[in-house]
Design an enzyme around this catalytic site. Structure first.
Site, PDB file in Angstrom:
ATOM      1  N   ASN A   9       8.166   3.779   8.503  1.00  0.00           N
ATOM      2  CA  ASN A   9       7.756   4.876   7.631  1.00  0.00           C
ATOM      3  C   ASN A   9       7.193   5.974   8.529  1.00  0.00           C
ATOM      4  O   ASN A   9       6.082   5.855   9.026  1.00  0.00           O
ATOM      5  CB  ASN A   9       6.689   4.393   6.637  1.00  0.00           C
ATOM      6  CG  ASN A   9       6.125   5.539   5.816  1.00  0.00           C
ATOM      7  OD1 ASN A   9       6.780   6.576   5.666  1.00  0.00           O
ATOM      8  ND2 ASN A   9       4.928   5.371   5.293  1.00  0.00           N
ATOM      9  N   LYS A  11       6.228   8.842   7.757  1.00  0.00           N
ATOM     10  CA  LYS A  11       5.293   9.745   7.079  1.00  0.00           C
ATOM     11  C   LYS A  11       5.718  11.202   7.353  1.00  0.00           C
ATOM     12  O   LYS A  11       6.913  11.477   7.413  1.00  0.00           O
ATOM     13  CB  LYS A  11       3.855   9.485   7.529  1.00  0.00           C
ATOM     14  CG  LYS A  11       3.477   8.015   7.485  1.00  0.00           C
ATOM     15  CD  LYS A  11       2.013   7.787   7.703  1.00  0.00           C
ATOM     16  CE  LYS A  11       1.751   6.320   7.895  1.00  0.00           C
ATOM     17  NZ  LYS A  11       0.536   5.880   7.241  1.00  0.00           N
ATOM     18  N   HIS A  94       3.609   4.618  -2.331  1.00  0.00           N
ATOM     19  CA  HIS A  94       2.818   4.440  -1.096  1.00  0.00           C
ATOM     20  C   HIS A  94       1.374   4.860  -1.404  1.00  0.00           C
ATOM     21  O   HIS A  94       1.139   5.797  -2.167  1.00  0.00           O
ATOM     22  CB  HIS A  94       3.408   5.294   0.028  1.00  0.00           C
ATOM     23  CG  HIS A  94       2.820   4.974   1.366  1.00  0.00           C
ATOM     24  ND1 HIS A  94       1.584   5.438   1.759  1.00  0.00           N
ATOM     25  CD2 HIS A  94       3.278   4.202   2.391  1.00  0.00           C
ATOM     26  CE1 HIS A  94       1.312   4.971   2.984  1.00  0.00           C
ATOM     27  NE2 HIS A  94       2.330   4.220   3.388  1.00  0.00           N
ATOM     28  N   GLU A  96      -0.671   6.565   0.174  1.00  0.00           N
ATOM     29  CA  GLU A  96      -0.978   7.981   0.455  1.00  0.00           C
ATOM     30  C   GLU A  96      -0.499   8.864  -0.693  1.00  0.00           C
ATOM     31  O   GLU A  96      -1.107   9.894  -1.000  1.00  0.00           O
ATOM     32  CB  GLU A  96      -0.358   8.394   1.803  1.00  0.00           C
ATOM     33  CG  GLU A  96      -1.124   7.755   2.966  1.00  0.00           C
ATOM     34  CD  GLU A  96      -0.314   7.494   4.215  1.00  0.00           C
ATOM     35  OE1 GLU A  96       0.788   8.040   4.360  1.00  0.00           O
ATOM     36  OE2 GLU A  96      -0.797   6.710   5.065  1.00  0.00           O
ATOM     37  N   GLU A 166       0.475  -3.498   1.205  1.00  0.00           N
ATOM     38  CA  GLU A 166      -0.188  -2.661   2.206  1.00  0.00           C
ATOM     39  C   GLU A 166      -1.653  -2.467   1.834  1.00  0.00           C
ATOM     40  O   GLU A 166      -1.982  -1.554   1.046  1.00  0.00           O
ATOM     41  CB  GLU A 166       0.499  -1.296   2.283  1.00  0.00           C
ATOM     42  CG  GLU A 166       1.948  -1.372   2.700  1.00  0.00           C
ATOM     43  CD  GLU A 166       2.377  -0.115   3.433  1.00  0.00           C
ATOM     44  OE1 GLU A 166       2.856  -0.241   4.551  1.00  0.00           O
ATOM     45  OE2 GLU A 166       2.201   0.987   2.879  1.00  0.00           O
ATOM     46  N   GLY A 172      -2.965   2.723   9.125  1.00  0.00           N
ATOM     47  CA  GLY A 172      -3.296   3.776  10.080  1.00  0.00           C
ATOM     48  C   GLY A 172      -4.695   3.645  10.663  1.00  0.00           C
ATOM     49  O   GLY A 172      -5.201   4.583  11.278  1.00  0.00           O
ATOM     50  N   SER A 212      -0.891  -1.276  10.106  1.00  0.00           N
ATOM     51  CA  SER A 212      -1.135  -1.403  11.549  1.00  0.00           C
ATOM     52  C   SER A 212      -0.325  -2.530  12.200  1.00  0.00           C
ATOM     53  O   SER A 212      -0.823  -3.235  13.087  1.00  0.00           O
ATOM     54  CB  SER A 212      -2.634  -1.578  11.833  1.00  0.00           C
ATOM     55  OG  SER A 212      -3.346  -0.447  11.373  1.00  0.00           O
TER      56      SER A 212
HETATM   57  C1  PEP Z   1       2.490   2.835   6.406  1.00  0.00           C
HETATM   58  O1  PEP Z   1       2.591   4.048   6.603  1.00  0.00           O
HETATM   59  O2  PEP Z   1       3.020   2.339   5.421  1.00  0.00           O
HETATM   60  C2  PEP Z   1       1.741   2.030   7.366  1.00  0.00           C
HETATM   61  C3  PEP Z   1       1.647   0.748   7.175  1.00  0.00           C
HETATM   62  O3  PEP Z   1       1.174   2.697   8.448  1.00  0.00           O
HETATM   63  P1  PEP Z   1       0.576   2.051   9.786  1.00  0.00           P
HETATM   64  O4  PEP Z   1       1.586   1.047  10.267  1.00  0.00           O
HETATM   65  O5  PEP Z   1       0.427   3.203  10.716  1.00  0.00           O
HETATM   66  O6  PEP Z   1      -0.713   1.390   9.430  1.00  0.00           O
END
Ligand code: PEP
Length: 248
Positions: A9, A11, A94, A96, A166, A172, A212
């Protein structure tokens, strides 16, 4: 037998030149394996990535879509437009988007219904925030997101779904859920799918962990029996790191 899906992803990252450079490097490093992979990129890069990955087996996904096919929705991109481009996956709900763009279980549900009317596979994101985990509300939160997001969706469609667990506190932040915490919630999600649908759906649904994920922790996470892949943010921006995760 479920085929794992490891999806990146991006972003809101990368210029066109950076996306092209990633695609070239990634193609040279990528070997077709038993794991499916895809890059979910900003809309402006989708056509370019589709062309670059043609014939490689590497999928291309969007990060959102509107449920109406067309209309007066300035700034939006419809599922129909993504279908027209041959896009393979679409991330929906998601955290975000839930946090910054007013995505709700109701809009998630409308988007999933529209996606299931065509060939694009939805990646439905669910997960609790830190406050909810500290209050031990994580199971209730995830269940509510599943029940609301999947309202009136048939078992045949639900079986095609990818669910990404998630935990918001791990996205992040560099703070990963332990493999045991991730497995525990992915097992809970699978059991909930059995409760909402049936055993076949629960067995078929792909459940990813996201938060992460890095080359250093991918193996331990992927070795868990209810985890069928990963949704990878930051570490999918570098071709080398993402390849290491795919080759876990
Ligand atoms: C994500 O954007 O869905 C995500 C899991 O980000 P990260 O791996 O950077 O934590």
């Amino acid at each position: 037998m479920r085929t794992p899906l490891i999806a990146g992803n991006w972003k809101m990252f990368k210029t066109a030149a950076e996306a092209a450079a990633f695609a070239e490097e990634f193609k040279t490093l990528y070997k077709d394996t038993d794991v499916k992979t895809a890059i979910c990129a900003p809309f402006v890069h989708l056509a370019q990535l589709k062309a670059a990955f043609e014939g490689t087996g590497i999928g291309v996904g969007a990060q959102n879509a509107h449920y109406e096919d067309e209309g007066a929705y300035t700034g939006e991109i419809s599922v129909m437009m993504l279908e027209d481009m041959g896009i393979d996956y679409c991330v929906i709900g998601h955290s975000e988007r839930r946090q910054y763009f007013a995505e709700t279980d109701e809009t998630v549900n409308k988007k999933l219904k529209r996606l299931f009317a065509g060939p694009i596979i939805p990646i439905l994101c669910v997960g609790e925030n830190l406050d909810q985990r500290e209050k031990e509300e994580q199971y209730a939160v995830v269940k509510e997101q599943l029940v609301g997001g999947l309202a009136d969706i048939s078992a045949a469609d639900a079986a095609k779904l990818v669910i990404a667990y998630e935990p918001v506190w791990a996205i992040g932040t560099g703070k990963t859920a332990t493999p045991e915490q991730a497995e525990d919630m992915c097992e809970y999600i699978r059991n909930t799918m059995e409760e909402l649908y049936n055993e076949e759906v629960a067995d078929a649904v792909i459940i990813q962990y996201g938060g992460s994920v890095k080359p250093a922790n991918a193996t331990d996470i992927m070795n868990m029996s209810n985890i069928d892949g990963a949704l990878v943010g930051g570490a999918s921006l570098k071709a080398n790191d993402f390849i290491e995760i795919i080759d876990f």
